[in-house]
Each structure stands twice: as C-alpha cells, then as structure tokens.
Write a protein that holds these residues in place. Structure first.
Motif, short mmCIF file in Angstrom:
data_model
loop_
_atom_site.label_atom_id
_atom_site.label_comp_id
_atom_site.label_asym_id
_atom_site.label_seq_id
_atom_site.Cartn_x
_atom_site.Cartn_y
_atom_site.Cartn_z
N HIS A 31 0.81 -1.22 0.00
CA HIS A 31 0.00 0.00 0.00
C HIS A 31 0.84 1.27 0.00
O HIS A 31 0.38 2.32 -0.43
CB HIS A 31 -0.97 0.00 1.19
CG HIS A 31 -0.35 0.36 2.49
ND1 HIS A 31 0.43 -0.52 3.21
CD2 HIS A 31 -0.37 1.51 3.20
CE1 HIS A 31 0.85 0.07 4.32
NE2 HIS A 31 0.38 1.30 4.34
N GLU A 32 2.08 1.20 0.48
CA GLU A 32 2.91 2.41 0.52
C GLU A 32 3.47 2.75 -0.86
O GLU A 32 3.50 3.92 -1.24
CB GLU A 32 4.04 2.23 1.53
CG GLU A 32 3.52 2.19 2.96
CD GLU A 32 4.61 1.94 3.97
OE1 GLU A 32 5.81 1.87 3.61
OE2 GLU A 32 4.26 1.80 5.16
N THR A 33 3.92 1.73 -1.59
CA THR A 33 4.49 1.99 -2.91
C THR A 33 3.48 1.77 -4.03
O THR A 33 3.73 2.14 -5.17
CB THR A 33 5.69 1.07 -3.16
OG1 THR A 33 5.24 -0.31 -3.16
CG2 THR A 33 6.77 1.28 -2.11
N GLN A 34 2.35 1.16 -3.68
CA GLN A 34 1.30 0.80 -4.64
C GLN A 34 1.86 -0.01 -5.80
O GLN A 34 1.50 0.19 -6.97
CB GLN A 34 0.54 2.04 -5.10
CG GLN A 34 -0.18 2.70 -3.95
CD GLN A 34 -1.15 3.78 -4.38
OE1 GLN A 34 -1.37 4.03 -5.55
NE2 GLN A 34 -1.75 4.42 -3.40
N THR A 35 2.74 -0.94 -5.45
CA THR A 35 3.33 -1.84 -6.43
C THR A 35 3.07 -3.28 -6.00
O THR A 35 2.76 -3.55 -4.83
CB THR A 35 4.85 -1.63 -6.56
OG1 THR A 35 5.46 -1.86 -5.28
CG2 THR A 35 5.17 -0.23 -7.05
#
Length: 133
Positions: free
Chosen positions: A111-115
């Motif tokens: 969720h932080e890098t959305q990768t």
C-alpha cells in the motif's frame, strides 16, 4: 472431489477448531456462481473450496482471508487489475491479477508503494506457506 478440494480439505483438517470466528457466512456454490456472473470474474477453484468449507472464518493464520463478498468490495483499495483475497492488517493485500483468473498466481500489493511483487504460484501454495509458518 477435485485435487484442489482435496488439498484444501487436507489443510483445513490441520486447523484448530477452536480458532474459528464464524463471523461471516459460509457461501454456497450457487452464491459464488452468482457473484462471479454478476462481477464478470472467476475465483480460483481452491479458493472456492476453501470458502465453501468456512476457511475464511479461521483466525489461526496471521493474514485474514476475505470472504468473496468482502474481496469484491475491498477491490477498491488496490489497483483495478487486482482482486484482493487476504489482508495483513497493515494495509497490504494478497491479490490475484484479474486477467489471470481463475488460475492466477498470488501477488503482494504494497500500500505504501502501490506496487506488486510475486508471492506464490497459487492460492493453495500461499495457504500452505501460511499454515507451515
């Protein structure tokens, strides 16, 4: 009983019956068929077997496995090309690439890098990893 259903039944047999929450209803095959038709997706056979046997109500593994309805509603939290089926409680999701369903591998969505990154080759493999850890 298919190989997927046998594998799932074997995994569920290892679960401690005292760790079931039963906070979400157990779907029938017909309910899953209706959800799939309405949303234009197909859940992996092993996941279908797992939730139809109540596995999504088990609290004995670190990651919460979602009911089919919850998975579909939580899809809004991840990229549109993904379908989440489990969460780690910290905002990250275990997902299937929608285009690869029903035989999709499991990816981890951060969720932080959305990768995403590859996690497991199947839902069953993912469960086996969680049960053995």
């Amino acid at each position: 009983m298919s190989v997927s259903e046998q594998s799932i039944s074997h995994l569920l047999d290892q679960f401690d019956p005292e760790l079931y929450l039963f906070d979400e209803s157990v779907p029938t095959e017909e309910e899953l068929d209706d959800l799939e038709q309405h949303h234009g997706i197909s859940f992996p056979p092993a996941y279908r077997a797992f939730v139809c046997q109540g596995g999504h109500n088990y609290a004995g593994i670190a990651n919460r496995i979602l009911s089919p309805r919850r998975a579909l509603s939580d899809q809004a939290h991840v990229d549109t090309h993904l379908l989440p089926f489990a969460e780690n409680g910290c905002g990250d999701w275990y997902c299937w690439p929608v285009a690869a369903l029903p035989g999709a591998p499991v990816v981890w969505w951060d969720h932080e890098t959305q990768t995403t990154s590859d996690y497991a080759d199947s839902f069953t493999t993912c469960l086996e990893q969680w049960v053995s850890s």
